[in-house]
Scaffold this motif. Structure first.
Motif, mmCIF file in Angstrom:
data_model
loop_
_atom_site.group_PDB
_atom_site.id
_atom_site.type_symbol
_atom_site.label_atom_id
_atom_site.label_comp_id
_atom_site.label_asym_id
_atom_site.label_seq_id
_atom_site.Cartn_x
_atom_site.Cartn_y
_atom_site.Cartn_z
ATOM 1 N N ILE A 68 55.086 24.594 15.506
ATOM 2 C CA ILE A 68 54.564 25.294 14.470
ATOM 3 C C ILE A 68 52.869 25.748 15.563
ATOM 4 O O ILE A 68 53.064 27.108 15.436
ATOM 5 C CB ILE A 68 54.120 24.670 13.600
ATOM 6 N N SER A 69 52.446 25.250 16.072
ATOM 7 C CA SER A 69 51.568 25.100 16.783
ATOM 8 C C SER A 69 51.249 26.336 18.298
ATOM 9 O O SER A 69 50.746 27.494 18.255
ATOM 10 C CB SER A 69 50.534 24.232 16.970
ATOM 11 N N SER A 70 52.558 26.056 19.067
ATOM 12 C CA SER A 70 52.918 27.161 20.285
ATOM 13 C C SER A 70 53.204 27.846 19.605
ATOM 14 O O SER A 70 52.882 28.989 20.474
ATOM 15 C CB SER A 70 53.847 26.020 20.968
ATOM 16 N N SER A 71 54.103 28.336 18.567
ATOM 17 C CA SER A 71 54.086 29.510 18.148
ATOM 18 C C SER A 71 53.408 30.182 17.605
ATOM 19 O O SER A 71 53.249 31.751 17.836
ATOM 20 C CB SER A 71 55.645 29.159 16.939
ATOM 21 N N ALA A 72 51.767 29.543 16.761
ATOM 22 C CA ALA A 72 50.909 30.331 16.293
ATOM 23 C C ALA A 72 50.442 30.567 17.711
ATOM 24 O O ALA A 72 49.877 31.982 17.192
ATOM 25 C CB ALA A 72 50.481 29.607 15.787
ATOM 26 N N LYS A 78 50.099 37.200 22.165
ATOM 27 C CA LYS A 78 51.013 38.663 21.978
ATOM 28 C C LYS A 78 50.889 39.770 20.992
ATOM 29 O O LYS A 78 51.011 41.371 21.795
ATOM 30 C CB LYS A 78 52.812 38.124 22.161
ATOM 31 N N TYR A 79 50.701 39.226 19.844
ATOM 32 C CA TYR A 79 49.935 40.527 18.748
ATOM 33 C C TYR A 79 48.903 40.424 18.197
ATOM 34 O O TYR A 79 48.483 41.524 17.391
ATOM 35 C CB TYR A 79 51.127 40.151 17.699
ATOM 36 N N GLY A 80 48.054 39.989 18.955
ATOM 37 C CA GLY A 80 46.918 39.041 18.375
ATOM 38 C C GLY A 80 46.246 38.678 16.975
ATOM 39 O O GLY A 80 45.565 38.217 15.646
ATOM 40 N N GLY A 81 47.924 38.501 16.193
ATOM 41 C CA GLY A 81 48.223 37.678 15.210
ATOM 42 C C GLY A 81 49.732 38.748 14.567
ATOM 43 O O GLY A 81 50.681 38.634 15.270
ATOM 44 N N LEU A 126 46.106 33.471 11.487
ATOM 45 C CA LEU A 126 46.226 34.736 11.894
ATOM 46 C C LEU A 126 46.608 36.257 11.182
ATOM 47 O O LEU A 126 46.757 37.182 11.961
ATOM 48 C CB LEU A 126 47.162 34.414 12.632
ATOM 49 N N ILE A 127 47.102 35.931 10.228
ATOM 50 C CA ILE A 127 46.948 36.973 9.003
ATOM 51 C C ILE A 127 45.882 38.453 9.634
ATOM 52 O O ILE A 127 45.274 37.867 9.111
ATOM 53 C CB ILE A 127 47.352 36.488 8.017
ATOM 54 N N LYS A 128 46.616 39.160 9.624
ATOM 55 C CA LYS A 128 45.811 40.642 9.924
ATOM 56 C C LYS A 128 45.306 40.793 8.610
ATOM 57 O O LYS A 128 45.803 41.254 7.614
ATOM 58 C CB LYS A 128 46.622 41.146 10.118
#
Length: 210
Positions: A68-72, A78-81, A126-128
């Motif tokens: 989970i943490s590595s995916s976050a 890559k996308y800033g969130g 991370l949710i924009k």
């Protein structure tokens, strides 16, 4: 403008796969199909490609905090969130499964409630702005609620239930199921229903009942 991104957990089959397919057709951004099994996840992406649909794959096991943490970290870099997160991954024992209820309760709650909560803990930051989080629950949660004791129903429906109290209740269910005392504790005889009840209460964005 940065590329938008949607992430679907447990996307290699069933409802998750259908969600990914629909997003590939309608969402204006990158769509990530995530799964804990790399082979199955990549096969699902290839299946969509055969339909002319483009999905990207990222390995993600919601039962593994490191995953989970590595995916976050990956999506942040890559996308800033993340713009859209759909927490679909879950587990359900078949009705005819002979696995002892104590084990079913532990395994089901670990995935459907606690692991999904871990996803929210790591991904909500991370949710924009303007982003969305969808937790895939079930109508079974309402049925499970109706089968709980009046005291438990009151707490689950209460406007002041806290995350800590909810976690404690879910832990209590598992502990009582381990001892074979969940019915005496006011719980229904459905681990899946209780897990989705916990997820439904988690998902309430404002005070109120079901």
């Amino acid at each position: 403008m940065s590329t938008k991104v949607a992430v679907v957990t447990g996307g290699n089959k069933g409802i998750g796969f259908a969600i990914v397919r629909a997003l590939c057709k309608q969402y204006k951004g990158d769509v990530y199909l995530t799964a804990r099994d790399v082979g199955r996840g990549q096969a699902a992406v290839e299946s969509l490609a055969s339909e002319g649909l483009k999905a990207l794959f990222h390995q993600l096991d919601i039962n593994d905090l490191n995953s989970i943490s590595s995916s976050a970290a990956f999506f942040k870099e890559k996308y800033g969130g993340v713009d859209v997160l759909i927490n679909n991954a879950g587990i359900a024992f078949k009705v005819a499964d002979t696995t002892p209820f104590a084990i079913q309760a532990k395994v089901t709650l670990e995935t459907n409630f606690f692991a999904t909560r871990d996803m929210l803990t790591h991904f909500l930051p991370l949710i924009k702005a303007g982003g969305r989080v969808v937790n895939v629950s079930s109508f079974v949660s309402c049925r499970a609620l109706s089968q709980c004791s009046p005291a438990l129903q009151q707490r689950f429906r209460s406007e002041d239930i806290t995350e800590g109290e909810l976690v404690g209740l879910m832990e209590r269910f598992v502990n009582e199921a381990q001892k074979g005392e969940h019915k005496e504790g006011g719980w229904p005889d459905t681990a899946y229903g209780v897990s989705k009840l916990g997820l439904t209460v988690t998902s309430r964005y404002k005070p109120g009942g079901f």
